[in-house]
Design a protein around this motif. Structure first.
Motif, PDB file in Angstrom:
ATOM      1  N   VAL A  44     -28.806 -71.445 -60.461  1.00  0.00           N
ATOM      2  CA  VAL A  44     -28.909 -72.061 -59.138  1.00  0.00           C
ATOM      3  C   VAL A  44     -27.965 -71.290 -58.225  1.00  0.00           C
ATOM      4  O   VAL A  44     -26.766 -71.185 -58.497  1.00  0.00           O
ATOM      5  N   ALA A  45     -28.510 -70.735 -57.151  1.00  0.00           N
ATOM      6  CA  ALA A  45     -27.726 -69.826 -56.316  1.00  0.00           C
ATOM      7  C   ALA A  45     -28.032 -70.046 -54.841  1.00  0.00           C
ATOM      8  O   ALA A  45     -29.108 -70.530 -54.465  1.00  0.00           O
ATOM      9  N   TYR A  46     -27.053 -69.670 -54.006  1.00  0.00           N
ATOM     10  CA  TYR A  46     -27.271 -69.597 -52.568  1.00  0.00           C
ATOM     11  C   TYR A  46     -27.862 -68.233 -52.236  1.00  0.00           C
ATOM     12  O   TYR A  46     -27.574 -67.229 -52.913  1.00  0.00           O
ATOM     13  N   GLU A  47     -28.676 -68.190 -51.185  1.00  0.00           N
ATOM     14  CA  GLU A  47     -29.244 -66.918 -50.754  1.00  0.00           C
ATOM     15  C   GLU A  47     -29.608 -67.030 -49.277  1.00  0.00           C
ATOM     16  O   GLU A  47     -30.140 -68.067 -48.843  1.00  0.00           O
ATOM     17  N   PRO A  48     -29.299 -66.014 -48.467  1.00  0.00           N
ATOM     18  CA  PRO A  48     -29.761 -66.036 -47.075  1.00  0.00           C
ATOM     19  C   PRO A  48     -31.282 -66.203 -47.023  1.00  0.00           C
ATOM     20  O   PRO A  48     -32.006 -65.556 -47.792  1.00  0.00           O
ATOM     21  N   ILE A  49     -31.753 -67.059 -46.147  1.00  0.00           N
ATOM     22  CA  ILE A  49     -33.174 -67.395 -46.118  1.00  0.00           C
ATOM     23  C   ILE A  49     -34.042 -66.146 -45.907  1.00  0.00           C
ATOM     24  O   ILE A  49     -35.000 -65.916 -46.651  1.00  0.00           O
ATOM     25  N   GLU A  50     -33.714 -65.351 -44.911  1.00  0.00           N
ATOM     26  CA  GLU A  50     -34.557 -64.189 -44.609  1.00  0.00           C
ATOM     27  C   GLU A  50     -34.515 -63.173 -45.746  1.00  0.00           C
ATOM     28  O   GLU A  50     -35.522 -62.539 -46.057  1.00  0.00           O
ATOM     29  N   ARG A  51     -33.359 -63.030 -46.391  1.00  0.00           N
ATOM     30  CA  ARG A  51     -33.271 -62.115 -47.525  1.00  0.00           C
ATOM     31  C   ARG A  51     -34.143 -62.610 -48.671  1.00  0.00           C
ATOM     32  O   ARG A  51     -34.826 -61.819 -49.330  1.00  0.00           O
ATOM     33  N   ALA A  52     -34.119 -63.925 -48.923  1.00  0.00           N
ATOM     34  CA  ALA A  52     -34.948 -64.482 -49.992  1.00  0.00           C
ATOM     35  C   ALA A  52     -36.425 -64.283 -49.698  1.00  0.00           C
ATOM     36  O   ALA A  52     -37.207 -63.924 -50.598  1.00  0.00           O
ATOM     37  N   ILE A  53     -36.820 -64.504 -48.463  1.00  0.00           N
ATOM     38  CA  ILE A  53     -38.228 -64.330 -48.087  1.00  0.00           C
ATOM     39  C   ILE A  53     -38.664 -62.888 -48.336  1.00  0.00           C
ATOM     40  O   ILE A  53     -39.724 -62.627 -48.924  1.00  0.00           O
ATOM     41  N   THR A  54     -37.832 -61.940 -47.913  1.00  0.00           N
ATOM     42  CA  THR A  54     -38.158 -60.522 -48.097  1.00  0.00           C
ATOM     43  C   THR A  54     -38.198 -60.153 -49.572  1.00  0.00           C
ATOM     44  O   THR A  54     -39.108 -59.450 -50.039  1.00  0.00           O
ATOM     45  N   ARG A  55     -37.203 -60.609 -50.336  1.00  0.00           N
ATOM     46  CA  ARG A  55     -37.121 -60.260 -51.752  1.00  0.00           C
ATOM     47  C   ARG A  55     -38.296 -60.820 -52.527  1.00  0.00           C
ATOM     48  O   ARG A  55     -38.908 -60.120 -53.363  1.00  0.00           O
ATOM     49  N   ILE A  56     -38.629 -62.087 -52.290  1.00  0.00           N
ATOM     50  CA  ILE A  56     -39.698 -62.732 -53.052  1.00  0.00           C
ATOM     51  C   ILE A  56     -41.048 -62.086 -52.748  1.00  0.00           C
ATOM     52  O   ILE A  56     -41.867 -61.863 -53.660  1.00  0.00           O
ATOM     53  N   GLU A  57     -41.279 -61.736 -51.489  1.00  0.00           N
ATOM     54  CA  GLU A  57     -42.537 -61.055 -51.156  1.00  0.00           C
ATOM     55  C   GLU A  57     -42.571 -59.660 -51.775  1.00  0.00           C
ATOM     56  O   GLU A  57     -43.609 -59.238 -52.313  1.00  0.00           O
ATOM     57  N   ALA A  58     -41.437 -58.967 -51.770  1.00  0.00           N
ATOM     58  CA  ALA A  58     -41.391 -57.613 -52.329  1.00  0.00           C
ATOM     59  C   ALA A  58     -41.619 -57.608 -53.831  1.00  0.00           C
ATOM     60  O   ALA A  58     -42.157 -56.627 -54.374  1.00  0.00           O
ATOM     61  N   GLN A  59     -41.221 -58.681 -54.509  1.00  0.00           N
ATOM     62  CA  GLN A  59     -41.420 -58.709 -55.963  1.00  0.00           C
ATOM     63  C   GLN A  59     -42.828 -59.146 -56.344  1.00  0.00           C
ATOM     64  O   GLN A  59     -43.150 -59.258 -57.533  1.00  0.00           O
ATOM     65  N   GLY A  60     -43.672 -59.401 -55.340  1.00  0.00           N
ATOM     66  CA  GLY A  60     -45.081 -59.662 -55.593  1.00  0.00           C
ATOM     67  C   GLY A  60     -45.499 -61.105 -55.587  1.00  0.00           C
ATOM     68  O   GLY A  60     -46.641 -61.419 -55.951  1.00  0.00           O
TER      69      GLY A  60
END
Length: 270
Positions: free
Chosen positions: A244-260
């Protein structure tokens, strides 16, 4: 095709009023989970769907070959638990309000603990001491770690934050291991908000959000959910951090889309 997670019927029995193919209609019998954590499975010996905690109710429709088929009292999730993980119903009075606690044989923290319980576990208090409560069965829990069931919390995000750093576990529902939907459900249930167990079910919660991100908003991807801490940061159990982690919202959106896993599928406000 019916969803096995929500269908209170198997090939032999069905909850009264839910028979589909001539199953015997039965009235459930309430049992209680007797282990710190018990797996709720899709079939006897099959894959884990979710987990149930000590003291939670499980409405049994059938006992067969060491397995109990039934319905989780907290959210209506249907599945199988091992019969050995159940005992006859105990009516709880309190819930564990710390991330985790210990059960002691005496009201003395220097004694060797018997086992550990996770946040959300349910206990029946029968007596109070200066720093401990005694629960049914003669064990003791630190008084600072319990809360009356009739006193819900007020902020689901605060509850989700209790799980910060908890190891990621697919289908997990406890401080010993939890997944994204388990974290969201723990937060909402603790605040008296009904919440289903899986992220696809949770997507129906609340209403479509507008006006940017707010504390408590839920963001959904295919097979994933996160909770907004504020306008810029979210908290979620995820396999990228394996916790369970904190993550900047926009960074998470970008990362999750990039991982497919695609873009955000829904933004809900509960």
């Amino acid at each position: 095709m019916s969803d096995h997670r929500l269908t209170p019927a198997n090939a032999r029995v069905a909850l009264s009023g839910h028979a589909l193919n001539g199953q015997a209609e039965v009235t459930p019998m309430r049992y209680t989970i007797s282990l710190p954590v018990a797996d709720l499975r899709a079939s006897p010996g099959g894959a884990r769907d979710r987990q149930l905690l000590w003291g939670e109710g499980f409405d049994v429709l059938e006992l067969r070959d060491g397995w109990a088929f039934g319905i989780a009292a907290r959210d209506g999730y249907v599945g199988y638990v091992e019969e050995a993980d159940l005992e006859r119903e105990r009516t709880p009075t309190h819930t564990i309000s710390a991330r985790a606690t210990h059960l002691y044989p005496r009201d003395d923290f220097k004694t060797e603990a018997v086992t550990s319980l996770a946040f959300g576990s349910r206990i029946k208090v029968v007596d109070e001491r200066r720093k401990f409560v005694e629960i049914e069965g003669g064990l003791f829990v630190p008084k600072a770690h319990v809360r009356p069931i009739g006193r819900p919390f007020s902020d689901p995000v605060t509850i989700a934050q209790i799980f910060f750093g908890t190891p990621y576990l697919w289908g997990g529902n406890s401080a010993f291991g939890i997944d994204c939907s388990g974290t969201v459900q723990a937060g909402l249930l603790a605040c008296g908000v009904m919440c289903p167990g899986d992220s696809d079910m949770q997507m129906s919660l609340g209403s479509e959000a507008t006006g940017g991100y707010r504390r408590g908003d839920l963001l959904f991807w295919k097979g994933h959910v996160a909770m907004c801490v504020d306008a810029e940061v979210l908290i979620h159990a995820n396999a990228h951090h394996m916790a369970v982690a904190y993550e900047p919202i926009e960074r998470a959106i970008t990362r999750i889309e990039a991982q497919g896993d695609g873009p955000v599928a829904a933004h809900r406000r509960v």
